[in-house]
Design a protein around this motif. Sequence first.
Motif, PDB file in Angstrom:
ATOM      1  N   PHE A  70     -14.801 -25.315 -10.098  1.00 40.12           N
ATOM      2  CA  PHE A  70     -13.974 -24.890 -11.222  1.00 40.12           C
ATOM      3  C   PHE A  70     -14.875 -24.542 -12.412  1.00 40.12           C
ATOM      4  CE2 PHE A  70     -11.551 -27.857  -8.673  1.00 40.12           C
ATOM      5  CZ  PHE A  70     -10.286 -27.298  -8.587  1.00 40.12           C
ATOM      6  N   SER A  71     -14.293 -23.921 -13.401  1.00 40.31           N
ATOM      7  CA  SER A  71     -15.010 -23.683 -14.642  1.00 40.31           C
ATOM      8  C   SER A  71     -14.842 -24.908 -15.544  1.00 40.31           C
ATOM      9  CB  SER A  71     -14.462 -22.443 -15.349  1.00 40.31           C
ATOM     10  OG  SER A  71     -15.122 -22.250 -16.586  1.00 40.31           O
ATOM     11  N   VAL A  72     -15.966 -25.479 -15.954  1.00 39.65           N
ATOM     12  CA  VAL A  72     -15.972 -26.683 -16.790  1.00 39.65           C
ATOM     13  C   VAL A  72     -16.714 -26.349 -18.083  1.00 39.65           C
ATOM     14  CG1 VAL A  72     -16.865 -29.036 -16.964  1.00 39.65           C
ATOM     15  CG2 VAL A  72     -15.841 -28.243 -14.825  1.00 39.65           C
ATOM     16  N   PRO A  73     -16.135 -26.628 -19.257  1.00 36.38           N
ATOM     17  CA  PRO A  73     -16.781 -26.254 -20.515  1.00 36.38           C
ATOM     18  C   PRO A  73     -18.194 -26.783 -20.676  1.00 36.38           C
ATOM     19  CG  PRO A  73     -14.497 -26.836 -20.931  1.00 36.38           C
ATOM     20  CD  PRO A  73     -14.765 -27.143 -19.483  1.00 36.38           C
ATOM     21  N   GLU A  74     -18.431 -28.057 -20.291  1.00 36.33           N
ATOM     22  CA  GLU A  74     -19.772 -28.636 -20.431  1.00 36.33           C
ATOM     23  C   GLU A  74     -19.922 -29.778 -19.434  1.00 36.33           C
ATOM     24  OE1 GLU A  74     -22.525 -30.805 -23.868  1.00 36.33           O
ATOM     25  OE2 GLU A  74     -20.937 -29.414 -24.454  1.00 36.33           O
ATOM     26  N   GLY A  75     -21.113 -29.950 -18.905  1.00 40.11           N
ATOM     27  CA  GLY A  75     -21.359 -31.023 -17.947  1.00 40.11           C
ATOM     28  C   GLY A  75     -20.865 -30.656 -16.565  1.00 40.11           C
ATOM     29  N   GLN A  76     -20.590 -31.689 -15.769  1.00 42.13           N
ATOM     30  CA  GLN A  76     -20.201 -31.496 -14.371  1.00 42.13           C
ATOM     31  C   GLN A  76     -18.713 -31.688 -14.111  1.00 42.13           C
ATOM     32  OE1 GLN A  76     -22.319 -30.398 -11.877  1.00 42.13           O
ATOM     33  NE2 GLN A  76     -23.591 -30.063 -13.685  1.00 42.13           N
ATOM     34  N   TYR A  77     -17.990 -32.327 -15.052  1.00 41.11           N
ATOM     35  CA  TYR A  77     -16.585 -32.657 -14.787  1.00 41.11           C
ATOM     36  C   TYR A  77     -15.733 -32.431 -16.033  1.00 41.11           C
ATOM     37  CZ  TYR A  77     -18.760 -34.987 -10.822  1.00 41.11           C
ATOM     38  OH  TYR A  77     -19.510 -35.246  -9.701  1.00 41.11           O
TER      39      TYR A  77
ATOM     40  N   GLY B  62      -9.784 -24.897 -22.358  1.00 43.03           N
ATOM     41  CA  GLY B  62     -10.075 -23.675 -21.624  1.00 43.03           C
ATOM     42  C   GLY B  62      -9.263 -23.576 -20.351  1.00 43.03           C
ATOM     43  N   ASP B  63      -9.699 -22.675 -19.460  1.00 36.79           N
ATOM     44  CA  ASP B  63      -9.046 -22.573 -18.154  1.00 36.79           C
ATOM     45  C   ASP B  63     -10.076 -22.826 -17.063  1.00 36.79           C
ATOM     46  OD1 ASP B  63      -9.672 -19.818 -16.529  1.00 36.79           O
ATOM     47  OD2 ASP B  63      -9.860 -19.493 -18.677  1.00 36.79           O
ATOM     48  N   ALA B  64      -9.589 -23.245 -15.896  1.00 34.06           N
ATOM     49  CA  ALA B  64     -10.467 -23.709 -14.827  1.00 34.06           C
ATOM     50  C   ALA B  64     -10.979 -22.599 -13.928  1.00 34.06           C
ATOM     51  CB  ALA B  64      -9.730 -24.750 -13.969  1.00 34.06           C
ATOM     52  N   LYS B  65     -10.620 -21.348 -14.207  1.00 36.77           N
ATOM     53  CA  LYS B  65     -10.992 -20.204 -13.362  1.00 36.77           C
ATOM     54  C   LYS B  65     -10.471 -20.402 -11.938  1.00 36.77           C
ATOM     55  CE  LYS B  65     -14.884 -17.087 -12.511  1.00 36.77           C
ATOM     56  NZ  LYS B  65     -16.371 -16.933 -12.565  1.00 36.77           N
ATOM     57  N   ASN B  66      -9.208 -20.832 -11.868  1.00 38.87           N
ATOM     58  CA  ASN B  66      -8.581 -21.132 -10.577  1.00 38.87           C
ATOM     59  C   ASN B  66      -7.253 -20.394 -10.399  1.00 38.87           C
ATOM     60  OD1 ASN B  66      -7.190 -22.589 -12.515  1.00 38.87           O
ATOM     61  ND2 ASN B  66      -7.016 -24.442 -11.282  1.00 38.87           N
TER      62      ASN B  66
ATOM     63  N   SER C 259      -5.136 -17.560 -21.486  1.00 37.33           N
ATOM     64  CA  SER C 259      -5.995 -17.595 -20.302  1.00 37.33           C
ATOM     65  C   SER C 259      -5.912 -16.296 -19.514  1.00 37.33           C
ATOM     66  CB  SER C 259      -5.602 -18.760 -19.393  1.00 37.33           C
ATOM     67  OG  SER C 259      -6.315 -18.685 -18.174  1.00 37.33           O
ATOM     68  N   ALA C 260      -7.085 -15.706 -19.253  1.00 41.55           N
ATOM     69  CA  ALA C 260      -7.187 -14.562 -18.351  1.00 41.55           C
ATOM     70  C   ALA C 260      -7.701 -15.008 -16.990  1.00 41.55           C
ATOM     71  CB  ALA C 260      -8.106 -13.506 -18.945  1.00 41.55           C
ATOM     72  N   GLY C 261      -7.835 -16.329 -16.816  1.00 42.24           N
ATOM     73  CA  GLY C 261      -8.295 -16.862 -15.539  1.00 42.24           C
ATOM     74  C   GLY C 261      -9.765 -16.649 -15.277  1.00 42.24           C
ATOM     75  N   LYS C 262     -10.557 -16.454 -16.331  1.00 43.79           N
ATOM     76  CA  LYS C 262     -11.990 -16.168 -16.161  1.00 43.79           C
ATOM     77  C   LYS C 262     -12.888 -17.337 -16.535  1.00 43.79           C
ATOM     78  CE  LYS C 262     -11.395 -11.193 -16.911  1.00 43.79           C
ATOM     79  NZ  LYS C 262     -11.814 -10.006 -17.714  1.00 43.79           N
ATOM     80  N   GLY C 263     -12.285 -18.486 -16.819  1.00 44.14           N
ATOM     81  CA  GLY C 263     -13.096 -19.658 -17.123  1.00 44.14           C
ATOM     82  C   GLY C 263     -13.565 -19.741 -18.558  1.00 44.14           C
TER      83      GLY C 263
ATOM     84  N   PRO D 273      -4.172 -26.073 -18.634  1.00 47.75           N
ATOM     85  CA  PRO D 273      -5.388 -25.987 -19.439  1.00 47.75           C
ATOM     86  C   PRO D 273      -6.373 -27.113 -19.113  1.00 47.75           C
ATOM     87  CG  PRO D 273      -3.575 -26.863 -20.735  1.00 47.75           C
ATOM     88  CD  PRO D 273      -2.995 -26.431 -19.433  1.00 47.75           C
ATOM     89  N   VAL D 274      -7.646 -26.823 -19.346  1.00 44.27           N
ATOM     90  CA  VAL D 274      -8.725 -27.779 -19.131  1.00 44.27           C
ATOM     91  C   VAL D 274      -9.075 -28.435 -20.460  1.00 44.27           C
ATOM     92  CG1 VAL D 274     -11.168 -27.994 -18.528  1.00 44.27           C
ATOM     93  CG2 VAL D 274      -9.650 -26.580 -17.133  1.00 44.27           C
ATOM     94  N   LEU D 275      -9.324 -29.732 -20.406  1.00 42.53           N
ATOM     95  CA  LEU D 275      -9.740 -30.503 -21.585  1.00 42.53           C
ATOM     96  C   LEU D 275     -11.118 -31.105 -21.327  1.00 42.53           C
ATOM     97  CD1 LEU D 275      -8.955 -31.854 -24.370  1.00 42.53           C
ATOM     98  CD2 LEU D 275      -8.133 -33.793 -22.998  1.00 42.53           C
ATOM     99  N   ASP D 276     -12.002 -31.021 -22.331  1.00 44.50           N
ATOM    100  CA  ASP D 276     -13.353 -31.553 -22.157  1.00 44.50           C
ATOM    101  C   ASP D 276     -13.953 -31.862 -23.526  1.00 44.50           C
ATOM    102  OD1 ASP D 276     -15.599 -32.369 -20.791  1.00 44.50           O
ATOM    103  OD2 ASP D 276     -16.308 -30.366 -20.273  1.00 44.50           O
ATOM    104  N   GLN D 277     -15.054 -32.615 -23.508  1.00 47.98           N
ATOM    105  CA  GLN D 277     -15.873 -32.888 -24.685  1.00 47.98           C
ATOM    106  C   GLN D 277     -15.070 -33.396 -25.878  1.00 47.98           C
ATOM    107  OE1 GLN D 277     -19.303 -32.885 -24.622  1.00 47.98           O
ATOM    108  NE2 GLN D 277     -18.768 -32.698 -22.450  1.00 47.98           N
TER     109      GLN D 277
END
Length: 389
Positions: A268-275, A306-310, A333-337, A375-379
Amino acid sequence: MELPWGMLLLLVLSVSSSSSSSAAVATLAVSAPPPAPAPRHAQDAEGLLINGNFETAPRKLNKTLIVGRHSLPGWTLRGHVEYVSGGPQPGGMFFAVPHGVHALRLGSRASASQNVTVRPGALYALTFAATRTCAQDENLRIAVAPSLSAPADVAVRTLYSGASADTWAWGFRASSPVAQVTFANPGVQEDPACGPLLDAVAIKELPTPYPTKDNLIKNAGFEIGPQVFKNSSVGVLLPPKQKDTTSPLPGWIIESLKAVRFIDAAHFSVPEGQYAVELVAGRESAIAQVIRTVPNRAYNLSFAVGDAKNGCHGSMLVEAFAGNVTQKVPFESAGKGAFKAAGFRFVASGVRTRLTFYSSYYHTKASDGVSLCGPVLDQVKVVPLPVKA
């Protein structure tokens, strides 16, 4: 016959010396620590339990029914347990086996158990794949005994990942060096064979996260979490209503009615790090954390969305709560991560402040219109603001 005195003395010294040497050897043998047994769960690079992917066949089968409680290597069975292969089945059913070829089908009141070596007091996450095999809703009950965590039921559906079997994680805190891990079907159906499919069972010890001087959030980037299988592209679902003390995502509370998804950068697309975390079920998919604060002190909360590119497209909206402040963060989201940073200021009203995040809208993948996404949540970061003189 009498021995000469000198010969008798030599004999006594020889026996004494021999006895002393034996005693010394015996003492050394007793005091030497025994070799530590290999942990029973450390059998695979991905943390699989012994025969955790069920690819070693049972010793005795009646068609697909496993005969004998100890017939399946590594496991103890109760009730109607079938050894099945993935793919089309008689009667028009299709069994999704995501990891390998074989899986277990737990019929009415059936169970599969295995003893694992654990560290008392430590937090563990069990990762496993599961799906239903009949038309009705099915539950999979996970229990660990002895442990400090109560058994829990996971609602097994193909709702989250469409036609694929979902991968789940469940956390528990060990209370003894050996724990019995049990997966069971708590329901009774008209067809005794009906029940959830179980595959790929792994275990992972999770370290305890702590806040730092630069961030009051524990496990801020979601880098501490359950085992993610290298060949799995569906992520890992974290069940609802998980307390932070036993959550498979340490530091965080899964306080919603539905699961959130733990995703990895390999798939998947992750904003930073591995998860990161994907909020897959709208307002029914929320995570929270309670942090220590100073009353009337101002803080800044920042995070990435962001989005997970999924294949998850469209207008997204993440709502964040901290104290008495709410912030809505839109994301197209355009689905591009892609992702963007967001944040706001809040003032703590007490010594504890709860932070909560959820998705305002419901989304499904454009490819099938069924698989839930979001949506993806990170950091996530919280820092105190300087006190004005």
